[in-house]
Design an enzyme around this catalytic site. Structure first.
Site, PDB file in Angstrom:
ATOM      1  N   GLU A   1     -13.321 -45.995   7.734  1.00  0.00           N
ATOM      2  CA  GLU A   1     -12.226 -45.914   8.579  1.00  0.00           C
ATOM      3  C   GLU A   1     -11.302 -44.702   7.803  1.00  0.00           C
ATOM      4  O   GLU A   1     -10.798 -44.834   7.023  1.00  0.00           O
ATOM      5  CB  GLU A   1     -11.473 -46.848   8.787  1.00  0.00           C
ATOM      6  CG  GLU A   1     -11.167 -47.372  10.282  1.00  0.00           C
ATOM      7  CD  GLU A   1     -10.076 -48.462  10.436  1.00  0.00           C
ATOM      8  OE1 GLU A   1      -8.905 -48.222  10.505  1.00  0.00           O
ATOM      9  OE2 GLU A   1     -10.674 -49.723  10.270  1.00  0.00           O
TER      10      GLU A   1
ATOM     11  N   ASP B   1       1.727 -48.895  11.950  1.00  0.00           N
ATOM     12  CA  ASP B   1       1.621 -48.795  10.670  1.00  0.00           C
ATOM     13  C   ASP B   1       2.893 -49.121   9.645  1.00  0.00           C
ATOM     14  O   ASP B   1       4.103 -48.915   9.746  1.00  0.00           O
ATOM     15  CB  ASP B   1       1.168 -47.575   9.710  1.00  0.00           C
ATOM     16  CG  ASP B   1      -0.198 -47.315  10.471  1.00  0.00           C
ATOM     17  OD1 ASP B   1      -1.043 -48.207   9.771  1.00  0.00           O
ATOM     18  OD2 ASP B   1      -0.464 -46.320  11.009  1.00  0.00           O
TER      19      ASP B   1
END
Lengths: 468, 344
Positions: B128, B139
């Site tokens: 990824e 995040d």
């Protein structure tokens, strides 16, 4: 004389006023998303009994804009192509829950009664529609003609700005959702103060995210929030301003979604926030319509409001979007100028993108990175804008322009001197636009400007620039 | 040693010194030059960015550049499995797929290229690759800081795609791009998807494009053979999870926590039941991510029956917080190996 221009209402319109007042003044309608899709006649709308919408939830408001049936928003939370729910999956269920609660409470008599009472006795609604005689005089041409300037005095609300309308309603909503912890983002600190205030009032835990830079320039509001019992968390990421505070609030919500309600402070963010926050602020426009009818037996001709995320502007505009004879003007922050890289004029210079959960105009570079905006006003220092404003701009229903930091400061001083009203620096942007607007308006045109907040919080900032 | 490195960290310069030997790069340059309306300087900038792997500031290209996707070299496109194939292959071999995440351009794109080769050589089943974004709201602190470093070092979408065009043909595992939606909207969904395909990318994870909004991108993804991986979370109701599992491509991404990315002390015990629930509604592989950082975590998740584990923040930390890129790659190798060894 300027005052003589305020006509007495004719007997006919006085009757209309009375009728409309009786219906509209039940500010119970604040939460109601009108079920019938649009108003064909303004007064008729005022007289229409408020209708329950729970059965139709989540049927959105549909409006006829420029002859076309346009839902605002549609079932997906879209205003045209703008809006939507661009958030991490973790939040999707909470948003669905929130939307359902919003619609259900629209039909809850206890809730409406409680909200009405608080808006009246705690917030201090309704706010006056004030004829600004000396500003009006100031904009008269040599031949004595010119527009008439009115201020919708949201600065007189408890906590000093329109923000409390939304905060108080969402706090009540959070209680109904069984959530005891409240989070919010704030730029100028006005939304933070409003949120801290209602949390104190309702005994809710309160965490406010604020950019470190904003905390410095709005130190007074930081103290007020702490005094009210809120925890103010400094955000150092990015530019340490409103956009970063918003991202951090979203992260908190993603983490604590099961126990926490996020009181988003503008008509931005994922659906249902743009719709819900507008509904909580639309009382501004509703009162304005009634007060205008009362004062001069007509409607305003031009509405002016500053636009950062756009909540005070949507609150004023919403009531009049269908009245094609009413001009809607939003004023953005041009900072050092829209042709510099230091401004926050999203609708003027932005590109379509996704920020903080909705598709709207966004200040960004060619690579899709969000640009650090600039405005002397912390409340307008935001690189996004509410999706409904993007929609109203694209269909040409509302106009958007911008004024610079300096123009806003000049208006800050001018309004203080001419009216004895120290406006917020955000509001000063709308006031500054009168300089451009008024010379273009025919005699007797009635301008209602949303005086969205008071400027006590800004005197420290302004003192650095203004020589008084 | 179980895994031989295809390229050592020191080989960055040698691999970038002869890029024109690569057929895809040659065709990129040839294709780019004659495009009408595209300034030659931009073509050169793009080509040199690809060649040098420097985080060169590439002038953002107009849509025209990306609108004409290069035909993939058949050999390359067939050799690299799709994400779904890579996942089912791992399952068929009784393995739990190892899916590391790194941020593109942190600390620089040359190091990212090396890290991709390294992770592939260490046996990553899928990689990824995070596109840095200015406002990564899903995040935690580690990946936020990483994205900030990458952006400061000049990791534009163009530069990342150029790097991938060179590196993906050398890999044996598929690369999935993790990107927030705004950079995709800004470039244009069609143009972004075509650029990803041209760069040899196999799939996409868009953390702020939930199931309800995927129609905004699905057509473009399908047209460019990109698998759109969807996420389900502990906060997702069962009915909705079912829909997501049905629509997800490549694998089903189970977010282990209610929260943002970043290491946690323990694995959320709800993951065990969530895996069972998802298993009841889909035959697709399920990979678990967010908050996973230790060999104990990955073996626990593997025991609970996950088909894959995704390691993000902890991986990013090795690479981005080291004193030098070389040191970072060394740390990344040791760390990735420790996780890989903990998996069946």
């Amino acid at each position: 004389m300027a005052a003589s221009a305020i006509r007495n209402p004719s007997p006919a319109s006085a009757a209309a006023v009375a009728a409309s007042r009786s219906a509209v003044s039940t500010s119970r309608s604040i939460l109601r998303v009108p079920a019938a899709s649009r108003r064909s006649l303004v007064v008729a709308a005022g007289m229409r009994p408020a209708k329950a919408v729970a059965a139709e939830a989540p049927t959105p408001v549909a409006e006829r804009v420029n002859g076309a049936e346009v839902a605002r928003p549609d079932a997906m939370g879209r205003f045209g192509k703008f809006g939507g729910k661009y958030v991490p999956e973790t939040l999707m269920h909470a948003l669905t829950e929130l939307e359902a609660a919003f619609h259900a409470l629209a039909d809850d008599q206890d809730f409406q009664t409680e909200l009405d009472g608080i808006l009246k006795d705690y917030v201090g609604r309704e706010s006056p529609l004030y004829f600004a005689e000396r500003l009006t005089e100031h904009y008269k041409r040599a031949d004595g003609t010119g527009p008439l300037i009115y201020l919708k005095r949201e600065d007189l609300n408890h906590t000093g700005a329109h923000k409390i309308n939304n905060a108080v309603a969402q706090a009540l909503l959070a209680k109904r959702l069984g959530k005891q912890r409240i989070i919010a983002e704030t730029g100028a600190g006005q939304h933070g103060v409003a949120t801290a205030t209602v949390c104190a009032r309702f005994g809710l835990q309160c965490v406010i995210y604020m950019g470190a830079q904003d905390m410095e320039r709005q130190a007074l509001n930081v103290f007020r929030m702490r005094l009210l019992g809120a925890e103010v968390r400094a955000v150092h990421a990015g530019t340490a301003t409103l956009k970063d505070a918003t991202s951090e609030a979203i992260r908190d919500w993603v983490t604590n979604v099961e126990t926490t309600h996020y009181i988003l402070g503008s008509v931005a963010g994922p659906h249902p926030y743009p719709m819900m926050v507008r509904e909580f602020h639309k009382v501004i426009g509703k009162e304005t319509r009634r007060q205008a009818m009362d004062k001069w037996g007509g409607k305003p001709d031009v509405l002016v409001a500053c636009v950062g995320g756009g909540s005070n502007a949507m609150g004023l505009f919403h009531e009049f979007v269908d009245d094609q004879d009413v001009r809607l003007i939003g004023v953005e922050a041009a900072g050092h100028g829209v042709d510099t890289d230091k401004h926050a004029a999203t609708l003027t210079k932005g590109e379509v993108g996704v920020l903080h959960g909705s598709l709207s105009y966004v200040l960004q570079d060619a690579d899709g990175q969000v640009i650090e905006p600039h405005s002397i006003s912390a409340g307008l220092d935001y690189p996004g804008v509410g999706p409904e404003h993007s929609f109203l701009r694209d269909i040409g229903r509302a106009e958007y322009d911008s004024v610079t930091d300096q123009e806003a400061l000049d208006a800050f001083k001018r309004t203080s001197r001419l009216e004895g009203i120290i406006p917020a620096l955000e509001t000063s942007h709308a006031l500054a636009y009168l300089e451009k607007l008024c010379p273009t308006l025919p005699d007797g045109v009635r301008v209602v400007l949303n005086c969205s907040g008071r400027g006590d919080k800004d005197v420290h900032t302004a003192s650095k620039y203004l020589d008084v | 040693m179980a895994f031989a490195l295809k390229a050592s960290p020191s080989s960055t310069s040698s691999s970038s010194s002869a890029p024109s030997n690569h057929p895809r790069l040659r065709s990129a340059a040839a294709m780019a030059m004659p495009t009408p309306g595209r300034p030659a300087s931009r073509a050169v900038a793009a080509a040199s960015a690809a060649a040098s792997l420097e985080p060169a500031v590439v002038t953002p290209s107009p849509d025209s550049y990306w609108r004409a996707p290069l035909p993939l070299t058949p050999a390359a496109s067939e050799r690299i499995p799709t994400v779904a194939q890579a996942m089912s292959r791992a399952r068929a071999h009784g393995k739990t797929a190892f899916i590391p995440y790194i941020t593109a351009g942190d600390p620089d794109l040359g190091t990212t290229a090396e890290a991709l080769r390294l992770l592939d050589a260490l046996g990553a089943d899928v990689i990824e690759l995070g596109m840095p974004f200015s406002d990564p709201s899903a995040d935690g602190a580690v990946i936020q800081a990483s994205a900030k470093r990458a952006l400061a070092a000049g990791a534009t979408t163009d530069a990342v795609m150029a790097m991938l065009r060179e590196v993906t043909p050398e890999l044996s595992c598929p690369v999935v791009i993790f990107s927030y939606f705004n950079p995709i909207v800004r470039r244009g969904t069609r143009s972004f998807a075509a650029a990803a395909r041209e760069a040899g990318v196999k799939g996409l994870i868009i953390p702020d494009l939930p199931y309800d909004e995927i129609r905004a991108f699905r057509k473009e993804a399908i047209q460019n053979s990109l698998e759109l991986v969807l996420l389900t979370t502990p906060a997702t109701p069962a009915e909705r999870m079912k829909e997501i599992a049905k629509a997800s491509e490549g694998f089903v991404y189970l977010v282990s926590v209610v929260g943002v990315t970043g290491a946690r002390a323990n694995v959320n015990p709800r993951v065990k039941d969530l895996l069972k629930e998802i298993r009841q509604v889909t035959d697709k592989e399920i990979a678990v991510g967010f908050g996973i950082s230790t060999p104990d975590h990955v073996s626990q998740i593997s025991e609970w029956g996950a088909d894959g584990v995704i390691i993000g923040s902890a991986m990013v930390k090795q690479l981005g917080e080291a004193d030098s890129p070389r040191e970072g790659l060394k740390r990344l190798e040791a760390y990735a190996r420790s996780l890989k060894n903990a998996l069946p």
